[in-house]
Structures are given as structure tokens and as C-alpha cells.
Design an enzyme around this catalytic site. Sequence first.
Site, PDB file in Angstrom:
ATOM      1  N   ASP A  87      -1.825   6.107  12.343  1.00  0.00           N
ATOM      2  CA  ASP A  87      -1.100   5.339  11.341  1.00  0.00           C
ATOM      3  C   ASP A  87       0.190   6.109  11.015  1.00  0.00           C
ATOM      4  O   ASP A  87       0.158   7.147  10.358  1.00  0.00           O
ATOM      5  CB  ASP A  87      -1.970   5.184  10.086  1.00  0.00           C
ATOM      6  CG  ASP A  87      -1.264   4.435   8.956  1.00  0.00           C
ATOM      7  OD1 ASP A  87      -0.026   4.298   9.000  1.00  0.00           O
ATOM      8  OD2 ASP A  87      -1.971   3.997   8.024  1.00  0.00           O
TER       9      ASP A  87
ATOM     10  N   HIS B 200       1.818   5.007   6.749  1.00  0.00           N
ATOM     11  CA  HIS B 200       1.418   5.605   5.469  1.00  0.00           C
ATOM     12  C   HIS B 200       1.619   7.113   5.478  1.00  0.00           C
ATOM     13  O   HIS B 200       1.747   7.724   6.540  1.00  0.00           O
ATOM     14  CB  HIS B 200      -0.051   5.265   5.189  1.00  0.00           C
ATOM     15  CG  HIS B 200      -0.248   3.811   4.945  1.00  0.00           C
ATOM     16  ND1 HIS B 200      -0.680   2.936   5.917  1.00  0.00           N
ATOM     17  CD2 HIS B 200      -0.027   3.068   3.843  1.00  0.00           C
ATOM     18  CE1 HIS B 200      -0.715   1.713   5.422  1.00  0.00           C
ATOM     19  NE2 HIS B 200      -0.324   1.761   4.163  1.00  0.00           N
TER      20      HIS B 200
ATOM     21  N   SER C 264       0.803  -1.224   0.000  1.00  0.00           N
ATOM     22  CA  SER C 264       0.000   0.000   0.000  1.00  0.00           C
ATOM     23  C   SER C 264       0.838   1.278   0.000  1.00  0.00           C
ATOM     24  O   SER C 264       0.379   2.325  -0.422  1.00  0.00           O
ATOM     25  CB  SER C 264      -0.955   0.019   1.190  1.00  0.00           C
ATOM     26  OG  SER C 264      -0.222  -0.083   2.377  1.00  0.00           O
TER      27      SER C 264
END
Length: 420
Positions: free
Chosen positions: A392, A395, A152
Site C-alpha cells: 500500500d 497510506h 482514510s
Amino acid sequence: MTTTPPSSDRRVPSLFPFLLASLAIIGTARLILENFNSINRPCSSLQQFSSETLSESGDQILSANISGDEFNVGGCNIFDGKWVLDSASSPPYTEKSCPYLTKQVTCQKNGRPDSLYQNWRWEPNACKLPRFDAMKLLEVLRGKRLMFIGDSIQRSQWESMVCLVQSIIPEGKKSIHRNPPMKSFRAEEFNASIEFYWDPFIVESNSDHATKHTVQKRLVKLDSIAKHGQHWEGVDVLVFESYVWWMYKPLINATRGSPYNVQEYNVTTAYRLGLNTWAKWIESNINPQTQKVFFMSLSPTHLWSWEWKAGSDGNCFNETHPIQGSYWGTGSSRDIMRILQNVFEEMKIDVTFLNITQLSDFRKDGHTSVYTERRGKLLTNEQKSDPNTYADCIHWCLPGVPDTWNEILYTYLLYDYHIL
Ligand SMILES: *[C@@H]1O[C@H](CO)[C@@H](O)[C@H](O)[C@H]1NC(C)=O
Ligand SMILES: *[C@@H]1O[C@H](CO)[C@@H](O)[C@H](O)[C@H]1NC(C)=O
Ligand SMILES: *[C@@H]1O[C@H](CO)[C@@H](O)[C@H](O)[C@H]1NC(C)=O
Ligand SMILES: *[C@@H]1O[C@H](CO)[C@@H](O)[C@H](O)[C@H]1NC(C)=O
Ligand SMILES: *[C@@H]1O[C@H](CO)[C@@H](O)[C@H](O)[C@H]1NC(C)=O
Ligand SMILES: *[C@@H]1O[C@H](CO)[C@@H](O)[C@H](O)[C@H]1NC(C)=O
């Protein structure tokens, strides 16, 4: 899936459970990140590139100083430099101007109060990166396919690249096609495509399904790659990345030889074996005359604020500025960096290592933090108020740090294809 709160005992191994938690967050359809290679060629190449560029067009591309003799001394390592605030020319696009951004990365829309993270430009110490010009890149890509392969994190680099080029293409002449595990952006008039191929371990694994993949019971087939490789054949520019999925625990279940003989491997050993399988595939399937291979170095994480702010007990949440001075986070495995470098050095085909780990390691402010989604849904206010559990710090927001990775990739592509 349960979420493991970040461990407060400050040992590196605690990275793994936390990463699992973070991966679980993304587990629905989005995925994660990783690595690289470039050794000495880049410096001399870029150096050469600068001279060429200057002699042909008179543009100031890689050097700030045309009359100086920087080209002939020192060279320029574009991965060595600093972040400078440049609100005039950055960000290169906005959340609103790019319709292709997914909600995982649109931090402003998701409530992030500060936006300075969008305004930093990477400035190499010995030269300047060329200004990103979407038209030039599309000319390079005319009649070609550029494919990002990985998790990702890599998908966000693909999104970034699409956003960097899409604004100059009129409606009706551009489109996105989804065909899991692939996504493809097409620029019709250029017959060019910018693609993403979901493949978190590069080699085959039980996490290969683009949306339904197991996060906890991962099993990697260290010597199998053909199933993925068939989709890379003939692609003009391949950009690989794989890191965080390996880092769930210090050991990982894997097979080699018999698919029924599952064994626990030390992650670094497993990574090396998997990368060797990849290297063999590249050597027997890539035509270096017509195809280019890049590998991203690992994308850093910022899970523990005590690493840059002694005595604190948070993570990347609330961070608004890059780290100043020297810094290398414990989340960036030097063992894996070394493995990548060693494997690339021994390969018969040139692989360009995009060594973005150090420059990204400074960017504790660039992560999506609580301004993102979890299993397809934006975090609730309650979750947002508990950043130690929900932030998070793997990311990145877009526009943001991955744009710089693409500006660097762009620089190499211009050089490789002798544009300018
Ligand atoms: C990548 O960058 C790091 C930090 O800047 C440096 O120590 C390392 O030698 C580089 N690796 C390669 C292969 O260039
Ligand atoms: C360019 O480099 C030369 C030699 O290093 C130096 O004398 C000059 O001041 C520099 N010019 C600019 C504009 O930085
Ligand atoms: C369009 O690009 C593909 C590769 O992406 C190539 O195979 C094909 O020949 C191109 N078509 C034209 C008309 O240039
Ligand atoms: C894995 O291997 C590396 C290098 O051989 C070693 O440094 C590390 O301690 C090993 N880790 C485990 C969990 O055995
Ligand atoms: C490997 O698989 C076995 C059996 O499913 C499991 O008990 C073990 O915890 C797994 N090891 C790792 C490192 O995940
Ligand atoms: C985040 O920053 C705000 C404003 O500076 C401050 O009030 C708050 O305590 C900070 N939260 C954490 C968890 O550091």
C-alpha cells in the site's frame, strides 16, 4: 474484490486501476485521501506571526535567527524546505504510547524492519516550525471542535492529531466516541473535541457509508452536499481533504440536476464541479469571524519506483529514505492542484490551503507498504512476500508524515488564534 497488479507499462493512466486495488484493500472500513489551499496569505501571516511571537514571549518560533532580518525580507513559505534527520526529538510519540492508533498504520507492530522513517523532521528553508506543544493546542481548542473531513488519509491525520495531544491528558479525562460516519476524541477538561467525518468525495456519493461503501461502482452527486454539511455547521475548525477516490478511472459516473441522469464526467471536470458545490456551501454557511476553514492539498502516492530510481520496477516497498533533490510524482495531479487553487482564489471566504503535496512527495519511505492490513486483516506472510501486488503506497505509517501535516496545521492555528 480482485487486485489489479501494478501495471508495468509506464503511463500515468495506469494509476487508476492500481488505486482501485488499493482502495479495495481498505474497502472494509478505512479510507483514503486528498487536498488543499493557501496562496499568499500564509507566508505573510506566518511572517507576522513570527515577529509577534518573538516580541511577546521571546521564544524562537518560526525563525532560527532572531537577530537577522529574515522577518522583513523574503518571508517564509513553510511548504518549501527539506527533511532533516532528527532522531533526538522525533518521533513525537510512539506506536506504544498512543493507544488510539489503528492497525492499518502501526507499521512497526506489523513487522516493518526499519524505523528511520519516524525520525525525519520537516525544516522550511527560511524559518523553523514551532515545536508542537499539546498544551498550547488544547488551549486553542478549549470549548471548540476541530473536525477533519475526508477519506482514510484524512482519518490517519485525525489519528495523528489525537496521538499528538492525548499523552498529556490523564486517563479518565479523554475518550473516543464512534458514531458513523463520525469519530470523536474528547478532552474533557478542555471541553474540546477532535473529530473525523468520513466523506471521501466531500459532495454526496454512494461511498458515504463509513463501512459499507462501494469501491468500484462509484457514483458522485456533484451538486449535493447538504446531507454532509449539516454536520459541519458551527464547527470551529474544519479541515477538508478529497482526492484519491476521484482518481479511480479517467472518467467518473456522476449526477448533476436530476438524480436519475447519470453521466460519465472527466474526473478533473467532475472534481471542479464538486469543489464548486463545496465552495458555495462554505460561503453560505461559514461565519469567518468564528470559524476557520482549511483544505489539505493532495497526499502523494509512490506506486512506481522507476519514477525516482531509473530502471527499477518496484514501488514504495523497501524504501527507507526520503527522495533528495527535486521530485514531483505523476500520482500528484497538477490539474487538481490548479483547480483547488483557482477555486480558493475566487472564494469570498478565506480558505487556508495546506500545501503539503510537495513535502510529502519526497517521502517514498513513509508508506505502510506491506506492513498494514487488507480488508481488516493484517497481510499474511505470503502476501507480504509479494509487494508488487500488495504494498500500500498510498497510506502512511504513524508516527510519520501526517504528524508533519498536523504540525503545520498547528502553526496556523496558533497564529489564527493569537496564542503565544
Ligand atoms: C503548492 O506547492 C507547490 C509545490 O511546492 C507549488 O508549485 C504551488 O504553487 C503551491 N500552490 C499554492 C497555491 O501555494
Ligand atoms: C543571524 O542573521 C544575521 C544577519 O543575516 C547573521 O549575521 C548572523 O550570523 C545570524 N545568526 C545566526 C545565529 O544564525
Ligand atoms: C463546550 O464546547 C461546546 C462546543 O464544542 C460549546 O458549544 C459549549 O458551550 C462548551 N461548554 C462549556 C461549558 O464551555
Ligand atoms: C479531462 O480534462 C482535462 C482538462 O480539460 C484534459 O486535459 C484531459 O485530457 C481530460 N481527460 C479525459 C480522459 O478526457
Ligand atoms: C458508469 O456506469 C455505467 C453503468 O453502470 C457503467 O457501464 C460504466 O462503466 C460506468 N463508468 C465508469 C467510468 O465507471
Ligand atoms: C528489499 O531489501 C532487501 C534488503 O536490502 C533485499 O534483500 C530485497 O531484495 C529487497 N526487495 C526488493 C523487492 O527490492
